[in-house]
Each structure stands twice: as C-alpha cells, then as structure tokens.
Design a protein around this motif. Structure first.
Motif, PDB file in Angstrom:
ATOM      1  N   THR A  71      27.301  45.423  45.136  1.00  0.00           N
ATOM      2  CA  THR A  71      27.713  46.600  46.148  1.00  0.00           C
ATOM      3  C   THR A  71      26.836  46.671  47.117  1.00  0.00           C
ATOM      4  O   THR A  71      26.856  47.092  48.232  1.00  0.00           O
ATOM      5  CB  THR A  71      27.522  48.017  45.420  1.00  0.00           C
ATOM      6  OG1 THR A  71      26.317  47.906  44.721  1.00  0.00           O
ATOM      7  CG2 THR A  71      28.809  47.899  44.226  1.00  0.00           C
ATOM      8  N   VAL A  95      39.453  43.648  57.629  1.00  0.00           N
ATOM      9  CA  VAL A  95      39.998  43.949  56.043  1.00  0.00           C
ATOM     10  C   VAL A  95      38.787  44.255  55.001  1.00  0.00           C
ATOM     11  O   VAL A  95      38.961  45.477  54.570  1.00  0.00           O
ATOM     12  CB  VAL A  95      40.679  42.558  55.501  1.00  0.00           C
ATOM     13  CG1 VAL A  95      41.084  42.760  54.047  1.00  0.00           C
ATOM     14  CG2 VAL A  95      41.935  42.434  56.567  1.00  0.00           C
ATOM     15  N   LEU A  96      37.737  43.589  55.178  1.00  0.00           N
ATOM     16  CA  LEU A  96      36.804  43.729  54.337  1.00  0.00           C
ATOM     17  C   LEU A  96      35.936  45.350  54.564  1.00  0.00           C
ATOM     18  O   LEU A  96      35.464  45.942  53.881  1.00  0.00           O
ATOM     19  CB  LEU A  96      35.679  42.946  54.347  1.00  0.00           C
ATOM     20  CG  LEU A  96      34.467  43.030  53.108  1.00  0.00           C
ATOM     21  CD1 LEU A  96      35.179  43.014  51.920  1.00  0.00           C
ATOM     22  CD2 LEU A  96      33.287  41.843  53.276  1.00  0.00           C
ATOM     23  N   LEU A 155      28.067  44.616  49.948  1.00  0.00           N
ATOM     24  CA  LEU A 155      29.088  45.223  50.506  1.00  0.00           C
ATOM     25  C   LEU A 155      28.495  46.413  51.334  1.00  0.00           C
ATOM     26  O   LEU A 155      29.118  46.771  52.400  1.00  0.00           O
ATOM     27  CB  LEU A 155      29.833  46.115  49.410  1.00  0.00           C
ATOM     28  CG  LEU A 155      31.516  45.491  49.154  1.00  0.00           C
ATOM     29  CD1 LEU A 155      32.115  46.325  48.324  1.00  0.00           C
ATOM     30  CD2 LEU A 155      32.122  45.165  50.492  1.00  0.00           C
ATOM     31  N   ARG A 156      27.623  47.219  50.920  1.00  0.00           N
ATOM     32  CA  ARG A 156      27.052  48.314  51.611  1.00  0.00           C
ATOM     33  C   ARG A 156      26.482  47.730  52.724  1.00  0.00           C
ATOM     34  O   ARG A 156      26.671  48.255  54.033  1.00  0.00           O
ATOM     35  CB  ARG A 156      25.829  49.070  50.943  1.00  0.00           C
ATOM     36  CG  ARG A 156      26.209  50.163  50.260  1.00  0.00           C
ATOM     37  CD  ARG A 156      25.075  51.001  49.815  1.00  0.00           C
ATOM     38  NE  ARG A 156      23.921  49.948  49.131  1.00  0.00           N
ATOM     39  CZ  ARG A 156      23.997  49.848  47.714  1.00  0.00           C
ATOM     40  NH1 ARG A 156      24.984  50.398  47.111  1.00  0.00           N
ATOM     41  NH2 ARG A 156      22.924  49.173  47.127  1.00  0.00           N
ATOM     42  N   ALA A 163      36.773  51.299  50.637  1.00  0.00           N
ATOM     43  CA  ALA A 163      37.297  52.171  49.474  1.00  0.00           C
ATOM     44  C   ALA A 163      36.648  51.617  48.035  1.00  0.00           C
ATOM     45  O   ALA A 163      36.349  52.254  47.214  1.00  0.00           O
ATOM     46  CB  ALA A 163      38.691  51.684  49.295  1.00  0.00           C
ATOM     47  N   ALA A 164      36.131  50.473  48.173  1.00  0.00           N
ATOM     48  CA  ALA A 164      35.486  49.994  46.693  1.00  0.00           C
ATOM     49  C   ALA A 164      34.286  50.792  46.840  1.00  0.00           C
ATOM     50  O   ALA A 164      33.898  51.050  45.541  1.00  0.00           O
ATOM     51  CB  ALA A 164      35.120  48.388  47.087  1.00  0.00           C
ATOM     52  N   GLU A 211      38.813  47.653  53.189  1.00  0.00           N
ATOM     53  CA  GLU A 211      38.708  47.448  51.686  1.00  0.00           C
ATOM     54  C   GLU A 211      37.283  47.913  51.156  1.00  0.00           C
ATOM     55  O   GLU A 211      37.290  48.377  49.965  1.00  0.00           O
ATOM     56  CB  GLU A 211      39.069  46.071  51.238  1.00  0.00           C
ATOM     57  CG  GLU A 211      40.443  45.763  51.656  1.00  0.00           C
ATOM     58  CD  GLU A 211      41.608  46.229  50.654  1.00  0.00           C
ATOM     59  OE1 GLU A 211      41.155  46.538  49.525  1.00  0.00           O
ATOM     60  OE2 GLU A 211      42.620  46.636  51.067  1.00  0.00           O
ATOM     61  N   GLY A 212      36.349  47.550  51.645  1.00  0.00           N
ATOM     62  CA  GLY A 212      34.869  47.507  51.089  1.00  0.00           C
ATOM     63  C   GLY A 212      34.736  49.021  51.084  1.00  0.00           C
ATOM     64  O   GLY A 212      33.950  49.763  49.880  1.00  0.00           O
TER      65      GLY A 212
END
Lengths: 282, 282
Positions: free
Chosen positions: A3, A63-64, A6-7, A70-71, A67-68
């Motif tokens: 994460t 996309v990331l 992602l952050r 949301a994740a 989607e990211g």
DNA sequence: GGCATCGATACCCTCCGGGTATGAATCCGG
DNA sequence: CCGGATTCATACCCGGAGGGTATCGATGCC
C-alpha cells in the motif's frame, strides 16, 4: 504491491509533480522517485512520462490511479471497520447511517423507530452529509449504511435494496408566479429567468461549470431558494420540511426518485443485515 | 496498514495455525507471530484469541478477515489491470469476458458479433469458468466483464445491467418417465429417487454438505445427467446445447433466471463501456 | 508425569526505505 | 545565446524493520 507504493504513486499521479507529492507525503523527493521507478519495474510498465520539466500519466498510469484509489479505499475501510468492530465489543456497538441532510426524513424516522424495536438492535449514529460524500463515507468504512436516491447518487459497487419511489416537486420562493400553478413541467423550470438550478459537487469535490450557485447540502439549497437565488428539484418527501418563504409545485415530467438503502458488500455485520431487513419490510 | 501485514493476517485467520500459515507464506513462524502482534498493536484491537494450543478469531478479527480479503482482491485487481493496460498499448488490447460454460450461448454469440461490428471494437477473450469462480475472476482483475445469472450468482459489489429473463427447464436422462410430461414442478424433481440435484462449489471452493454429486461446470453436470446420476435445473437457453442422452422439460414453478452483464465499478475502460452499451441494445 | 505441539521471546543479520548532496536536462529571461 | 532556476534522477550513507535460528513456556495427551 504494497500500500505504501500505491499511496506514493497515487499521490504523484494526482500532483503530477514529484516535489509537491513528496511534500504531501512527508518524505523527500529522491526516495519517492525511486519508489515509483521500482513500482514501474515490478509492474513492467511505464506509469508516468517524465521529462525533466513535466510529468504526465500514461494509459497504464491512469488505470492504476483509478484502481489504486479504489484499492486504498478498501484497505482504509478494512482498517476502520476493524477498529469499529473492536470498539463495539468493549463499549456500546454503533451502526453509522449516512443520508443526505433534509431528504427522506419521514422514511428515516420510521426506519430508525422500527429498527430500534427489533430484538438485538444496536444504537444508530446518523450522519447527515452532502450527497457527494455519501459514497466516500461508505467506501472508506466511516459509515455502514446509506440512504441514496437513484438516479442521482451513484450506487457503484454497493449492495442495495429499493425502499420506495416518489415523484419530484419544484421548490420555489413563496409568491413566485409559478406557485399559482397546480403542476409544472421541467421545461418551465429551465426557462425561469434568474432562478437557475444549483450545482452539486462532483465525487472529487469540484463543481461542474455552468451558472447556478454552488451548494453542498439541502439546507443551503433551501436557503438559496428562499432568498430567490435559485430554484430546486426535490423528492416529494421534502415537502414536510419546507419552511416559511418556500413553496412547492409537483413536476409532472421529472424522473421519479427511488430511495435505496445501500451498504458495502462483504459486510458480515448482523446489525447491518437487521437494519436492511427492517427497511425492506417498511 | 500494509498489504504484507494484511496478507499475513488473512493467511493466519484462514489457517488458524501460525505454523501452517508461515509455511504457506514461505516465511518462518516467529516473524509471522510478530507481524500479527504488531498489527494488533497498531489497530489497538485483539484479532486472534490464542492459547498455546488453539487459535480462534475474535469479532474484530472476523471483520478484518472479510474486509481484508476484499482489500487484497482490490489491490491484486489494480495490479493486474495495470499490467493488462500496459500490455494493451504495446500489443493488441483485449477484453476478457467470463461466463459459465454452457450457459447463454446464443446471447453470448449475438453479443460478441454485435460488439465486433462496433467502431473501435477490441478483441474479446472469452473465459468459460464454473459459476463460483466468476466473481473472483472479476474481483481480481483477471476479467473485465462477466455474464451472470440471477438469482444464482452473487452480484455483490459489481455494476450490472439486465440483459434478459428466461424460465428454467429440468434436464433429465433421455427416456426418464418424467420426460413424457409436458411440464413438471419443483416438487416433482425433489422427489426423484436416485436423481439428486448436484452441488456447486462455494465461493471459497468448498462444497455444501448433502447428497448429490459435486460439479464444477455445466459440461460435467450434463455428463452426470446423461449417466443417470443426477438431474439438473437450467435456464431454457441451455436447451440448444443438449446432446444425445438428455431431455428437457419446462419447470413451471422455478424462479425465472435473469442474465446480467456485470463489471467492476471504477472501470474507466472505453472497451467495457462499449461492450455494455452493445449488450443493453440487443 | 513425560512428551509432543505450538505460540512467544531473544538475539542476530541483512537489506530496504529514507535522508543529503549533487548531476543532468529543460525552460526562461535578458 | 547564455546563465540561472526548476525539476527529476543518481550516488552514497545510515538506521531500523523484517526475516532467520535457537529456545522458552504453556497446554493437551497418552
């Protein structure tokens, strides 16, 4: 993918600027650059096109980003719901319901009363939010259930049950010429000089362009109408909380509004299930 | 909360055994114990009740198990979709559609043909899976859209559009007495000696208890019926792919089956949007 | 009561994530 | 056209988090 990575990526993708992103994240810029590079290597995909002056998203990066987010929301929700579940075993458990300020008041009151009478009922906290925030509150685990109004509110990704359908009324300043009519049509409202429909915030907090004042909740809206600065289209049930200075006229050709109760999927909570069951029985 | 911690916790919660969980994760047991303790400290919540002999989930732990799985799925989906988006800019982009083997064949053929004729259409890969896997494939980002059948398949957390409704038929071995009837009722099927309804796997891969053979897909099912080991309840459209040895009789009181096209929310893909639009126009 | 099982603790080591300093590319003003 | 400012990448160093091994302590079982 961690994460943290992602952050980092999401922040850079939002800022499109490594320096500012690093600042927002509270770290220095070089480790941030490295982290994003590493993520790109691991994914085997370029996420950002960078020159030494500008940063732009690639296709894969876009996309990331979506989607990211949301994740990350899902992870944050997991954490928050766990904390709440833990707190609820030590203190009194509470269910958080979020609804739009000023909408479906009767229905809400009936629902709360009926649920409170159920065996095993749990205290319910009610959050009154603006419409744009409801989905976010649910997704982030700050709330357990929401009352939404289709087709206006997005129900993406939630489980829902329909609770009822109603027509819409035009809310106008008292004394306005149209209030003399028994009913109006959408075209009548669009043509009103000086009384534009207000603008509601997007999910990301921005406002769409156009005329019309910006509003965040129903109370603001009604105040603006009373001041003669806007007109509004609302579900019939709002009629009960119109105060002085406001008048309502049914709109015959407005799309009907369906009130739905929504909750995040994977919810294993008995309290949520009970509340939903109570709601569908009303 | 980092995904590593979540993965660790979820594995322990599934195994309810630190040793086996550590083995599954490919690490030693002590670091795993520490990681879970640390997670509990950070959350300020006990997730597991452990004696030196047994491990059980607390209330909060059960919540984190459910929510954490969803969050991990979301992260995995983000990763996979990003990889696919990246691959699609270099090679040919492809859309992955997943449907149950042997169901809605006509509809699927029509949909694929209609979509292929659209401007900007993209190659579509079709995965035929067993029913239990569809939701997982969508959630994990291995597929972009699915054809599901309500009320049998869960549509939790997806966006859906209805494509059509049909009745159900009983599929029986050819020559079975009931095949002489013009129609049957559910009660007739329940009472059939030696022809139980089969069992489908749960979302987690296990099978519910009971009689009836275990099946994973429609082909298996039809084979079992042809062998006289089971009977089946299927949407009418399956009639077209019944082969020798099988007969079908309409079931009058079976719930109608609605075919829906489902896709994950947050999907920003034009290809998915096009395919859905095509589907709703059929 | 001895043994086996299983989670926790103690201790060590490696490597990863973060910091600072600096380089390289690009844009801009004069 | 040139120097400075801006911005991302590279080089290098350090501390600590995460992983491994050895072992303890508790518990259930024969």
């Amino acid at each position: 993918m961690e994460t943290r990575e992602l952050r980092y990526f999401v922040t850079v993708a939002e800022e499109l600027h490594f320096g500012r992103a690093a600042q927002r994240l509270g770290i220095a810029q070089p480790p941030l650059s490295r982290a994003v590079q590493q993520l790109e290597r691991r994914l085997g995909a370029a996420l950002l096109d960078r020159t030494s002056r500008t940063v732009t998203l690639t296709e894969a990066g876009a996309v990331l980003l979506a989607e990211g987010r949301a994740a990350l929301d899902a992870v944050a929700a997991a954490e928050r719901r766990t904390r709440r579940a833990a707190a609820s075993t030590t203190g009194r458990p509470a269910l958080v319901l979020v609804t739009k300020a000023g909408a479906s008041n009767e229905l809400l009151a009936k629902l709360l009363a009926a649920y409170a009478a159920e065996p095993g009922a749990v205290p319910v906290d009610v959050i009154l939010s603006g419409p744009a925030e409801q989905a976010r509150l649910l997704r982030e685990g700050r709330a357990d259930v929401a009352l939404l109004h289709r087709p206006f509110d997005p129900t993406d990704g939630f489980d829902t049950e329909e609770l009822g359908t109603e027509g819409q009324i035009a809310v106008l300043p008292a004394g306005h010429p149209l209030t003399a009519r028994a009913e109006v049509r959408l075209a009548d409202l669009a043509a009103l000089p000086g009384l534009p429909l207000p603008r509601w915030p997007d999910p990301d907090g921005g406002y769409p362009p156009g005329p019309g004042p910006k509003v965040r909740d129903h109370a603001q809206l009604l105040q603006l109408v009373a001041l003669g600065r806007a007109c509004a289209l609302s579900p019939e049930s709002c009629r009960t909380n119109l105060h002085d200075g406001l008048a309502a006229v049914p709109v015959t050709d407005a799309p009907p509004v369906t009130t739905v109760i929504a909750w995040p999927p994977h919810s294993r909570s008995r309290a949520v299930a009970d509340l939903v069951r109570t709601a569908t029985r009303l």
